[in-house]
Design a protein around this motif. Structure first.
Motif, PDB file in Angstrom:
ATOM      1  N   VAL A  45      68.874   2.925 -14.888  1.00 38.85           N
ATOM      2  CA  VAL A  45      67.646   3.054 -15.693  1.00 38.85           C
ATOM      3  C   VAL A  45      66.616   2.019 -15.228  1.00 38.85           C
ATOM      4  N   GLY A  46      65.383   2.480 -14.995  1.00 41.39           N
ATOM      5  CA  GLY A  46      64.353   1.592 -14.440  1.00 41.39           C
ATOM      6  C   GLY A  46      64.661   1.350 -12.972  1.00 41.39           C
ATOM      7  N   CYS A  47      64.984   2.445 -12.268  1.00 40.69           N
ATOM      8  CA  CYS A  47      65.499   2.322 -10.887  1.00 40.69           C
ATOM      9  C   CYS A  47      64.421   1.907  -9.896  1.00 40.69           C
ATOM     10  N   GLY A  48      63.142   2.074 -10.264  1.00 40.64           N
ATOM     11  CA  GLY A  48      62.060   1.688  -9.343  1.00 40.64           C
ATOM     12  C   GLY A  48      62.184   2.414  -8.019  1.00 40.64           C
TER      13      GLY A  48
ATOM     14  N   GLU B   2      53.264  -3.011 -14.210  1.00 39.37           N
ATOM     15  CA  GLU B   2      53.457  -2.211 -13.006  1.00 39.37           C
ATOM     16  C   GLU B   2      53.956  -3.067 -11.857  1.00 39.37           C
ATOM     17  N   PHE B   3      54.766  -2.476 -11.012  1.00 39.78           N
ATOM     18  CA  PHE B   3      55.339  -3.178  -9.863  1.00 39.78           C
ATOM     19  C   PHE B   3      54.984  -2.420  -8.604  1.00 39.78           C
ATOM     20  N   THR B   4      54.773  -3.174  -7.511  1.00 39.42           N
ATOM     21  CA  THR B   4      54.521  -2.505  -6.240  1.00 39.42           C
ATOM     22  C   THR B   4      55.832  -2.441  -5.455  1.00 39.42           C
TER      23      THR B   4
ATOM     24  N   ASN C 278      61.340  -6.435 -19.065  1.00 38.61           N
ATOM     25  CA  ASN C 278      59.984  -5.881 -18.993  1.00 38.61           C
ATOM     26  C   ASN C 278      59.651  -4.951 -20.154  1.00 38.61           C
ATOM     27  N   LEU C 279      60.548  -4.833 -21.114  1.00 38.94           N
ATOM     28  CA  LEU C 279      60.330  -3.883 -22.199  1.00 38.94           C
ATOM     29  C   LEU C 279      59.916  -4.592 -23.488  1.00 38.94           C
ATOM     30  N   PRO C 280      58.927  -4.030 -24.216  1.00 37.74           N
ATOM     31  CA  PRO C 280      58.562  -4.616 -25.514  1.00 37.74           C
ATOM     32  C   PRO C 280      59.698  -4.470 -26.522  1.00 37.74           C
TER      33      PRO C 280
ATOM     34  N   VAL D  53      66.482   6.838 -13.161  1.00 35.48           N
ATOM     35  CA  VAL D  53      65.394   7.182 -14.097  1.00 35.48           C
ATOM     36  C   VAL D  53      64.367   6.065 -14.042  1.00 35.48           C
ATOM     37  N   ASP D  54      63.095   6.417 -14.054  1.00 41.49           N
ATOM     38  CA  ASP D  54      62.053   5.399 -14.140  1.00 41.49           C
ATOM     39  C   ASP D  54      60.813   6.032 -14.764  1.00 41.49           C
ATOM     40  N   ALA D  55      60.005   5.189 -15.405  1.00 40.42           N
ATOM     41  CA  ALA D  55      58.777   5.687 -16.031  1.00 40.42           C
ATOM     42  C   ALA D  55      57.621   5.757 -15.032  1.00 40.42           C
TER      43      ALA D  55
HETATM   44  C1  LIG Z   1      61.331  -5.277 -12.042  1.00 40.80           C
HETATM   45  S1  LIG Z   1      61.371  -3.557 -11.774  1.00 40.80           S
HETATM   46  C2  LIG Z   1      63.077  -3.337 -11.322  1.00 40.80           C
HETATM   47  C3  LIG Z   1      63.317  -2.122 -10.470  1.00 40.80           C
HETATM   48  C4  LIG Z   1      64.762  -1.976  -9.989  1.00 40.80           C
HETATM   49  N1  LIG Z   1      65.685  -1.847 -11.094  1.00 40.80           N
HETATM   50  C5  LIG Z   1      65.130  -3.133  -9.106  1.00 40.80           C
HETATM   51  O1  LIG Z   1      65.918  -3.973  -9.520  1.00 40.80           O
HETATM   52  O2  LIG Z   1      64.586  -3.221  -7.982  1.00 40.80           O
HETATM   53  C6  LIG Z   1      61.312  -2.846 -13.414  1.00 40.80           C
HETATM   54  C7  LIG Z   1      61.340  -1.327 -13.395  1.00 40.80           C
HETATM   55  O3  LIG Z   1      61.404  -0.830 -14.741  1.00 40.80           O
HETATM   56  C8  LIG Z   1      60.529   0.287 -14.845  1.00 40.80           C
HETATM   57  N2  LIG Z   1      60.163   0.455 -16.257  1.00 40.80           N
HETATM   58  C9  LIG Z   1      59.391  -0.369 -17.004  1.00 40.80           C
HETATM   59  N3  LIG Z   1      59.300   0.114 -18.267  1.00 40.80           N
HETATM   60  C10 LIG Z   1      60.041   1.254 -18.309  1.00 40.80           C
HETATM   61  C11 LIG Z   1      60.361   2.189 -19.321  1.00 40.80           C
HETATM   62  N4  LIG Z   1      59.884   2.064 -20.572  1.00 40.80           N
HETATM   63  N5  LIG Z   1      61.160   3.220 -19.018  1.00 40.80           N
HETATM   64  C12 LIG Z   1      61.655   3.376 -17.764  1.00 40.80           C
HETATM   65  N6  LIG Z   1      61.379   2.521 -16.755  1.00 40.80           N
HETATM   66  C13 LIG Z   1      60.586   1.474 -17.017  1.00 40.80           C
HETATM   67  C14 LIG Z   1      59.371  -0.079 -13.936  1.00 40.80           C
HETATM   68  O4  LIG Z   1      58.605   1.051 -13.575  1.00 40.80           O
HETATM   69  C15 LIG Z   1      60.106  -0.712 -12.755  1.00 40.80           C
HETATM   70  O5  LIG Z   1      60.509   0.236 -11.823  1.00 40.80           O
END
Ligand SMILES: C[S@@+](CC[C@H](N)C(=O)[O-])C[C@H]1O[C@@H](n2cnc3c(N)ncnc32)[C@H](O)[C@@H]1O
Length: 262
Positions: free
Chosen positions: A37-40, A3-5, A103-105, A59-61
């Motif tokens: 994708v993973g836009c935070g 998780e990220f803040t 950050n993905l497995p 998109v983000d989880a």
């Molecule tokens: C390091 S942050 C980067 C956020 C943004 N892309 C940025 O550069 O500021 C990683 C992001 O990936 C999201 N994330 C992690 N696992 C994910 C998944 N399985 N599907 C979608 N988003 C995911 C996190 O919630 C987080 O917002």
């Protein structure tokens, strides 16, 4: 999922794309529909939106980060998993991510999804956290940051140093790699200090910054409490040097920008 803040993302992305030259292979000026994708909180999505005449979707989880993104921008966002994107085949002409794959497995599964939903380009902007450089007028800062970084790399469950290996994932997903380049995100702290620089020093002195990585540091077998105490002492030195306008710090984080064609 790690998780990220919003504060962490604000801090790590500040000033990152003052120069957008490294993004030229993404051909943003001619995109019709881009998926971030993973836009935070929308750090990259806002930049994409400013650079393209087309539409951007995020998109983000993490629904809490998406709520912050919605407060900051009108860009449409949707909750979803990078490895099961809630979009039809060929829905966009660029699927891109920034600091997601590390950050993905299973980053390969996400890249396959990017290739499914894009009918043209796929891009990833991923850091190599093993190659970060820090220099500081506070000696303990260089040493402690290296120690914490090495422990973090050993304790984290995903490949946070994969930056320069993203091209292999692209090829395995059937993409043709059309461009790869390194963008060195340089962060300088020097007098007169900005408000964020002073906040960052205060976060060092309070231990808030290192607390974000507590789980990984403990997993690596580090003595977290000892490390945190040394970190806070270093933070107080930084604050003191700032008081005398003597503090200077330079950090470089290398990001690999990899672009593939479907
Ligand atoms: C390091 S942050 C980067 C956020 C943004 N892309 C940025 O550069 O500021 C990683 C992001 O990936 C999201 N994330 C992690 N696992 C994910 C998944 N399985 N599907 C979608 N988003 C995911 C996190 O919630 C987080 O917002």
């Amino acid at each position: 999922m790690r998780e990220f803040t919003p504060e962490y993302l604000d801090h790590t992305r500040r000033g990152m794309w003052e120069s957008t030259a490294a993004l030229s292979p993404l051909d943003l000026g001619s995109r019709e529909r881009i998926l971030d994708v993973g836009c935070g909180t929308g750090e990259l999505a806002r930049l994409l939106d400013a650079e393209t005449p087309g539409e951007v979707i995020g998109v983000d989880a993490d629904t809490e980060l998406l709520a912050v993104a919605r407060e900051r921008t009108d860009i449409p966002t949707v909750a979803g998993d990078a490895t099961r994107l809630p979009l039809r085949d060929d829905a966009v002409d660029l699927a891109v991510c920034q600091a997601l794959l590390i950050n993905l497995p299973d980053p390969a599964a996400a890249v396959r999804e990017f290739a499914r939903v894009s009918d043209d380009l796929v891009a990833a902007i991923e850091p190599n956290n093993a190659a970060v450089e820090v220099s500081s007028t506070v000696d303990a800062e260089e040493r402690l940051e290296r120690e914490v970084r090495e422990a973090y790399l050993a304790g984290v469950e995903t490949d946070v140093a994969m930056g320069d290996r993203v091209a292999d994932l692209f090829e395995a997903a059937g993409l043709t790699v059309v461009d790869r380049r390194t963008y060195r995100h340089e962060k300088l702290v020097e007098p007169p200090y900005s408000e964020p620089a002073m906040e960052s020093a205060a976060r060092k002195a309070s231990g808030a910054g290192i607390a974000e990585h507590e789980r990984e540091l403990r997993a690596a077998g580090a003595d977290y409490d000892e490390l945190r105490a040394a970190w806070r002492e270093m933070g107080r030195e930084v604050v003191d040097e700032m008081g005398e306008a003597a503090y200077r710090r330079r950090e470089v984080v290398p990001f690999e920008v990899t672009v593939g064609r479907v």
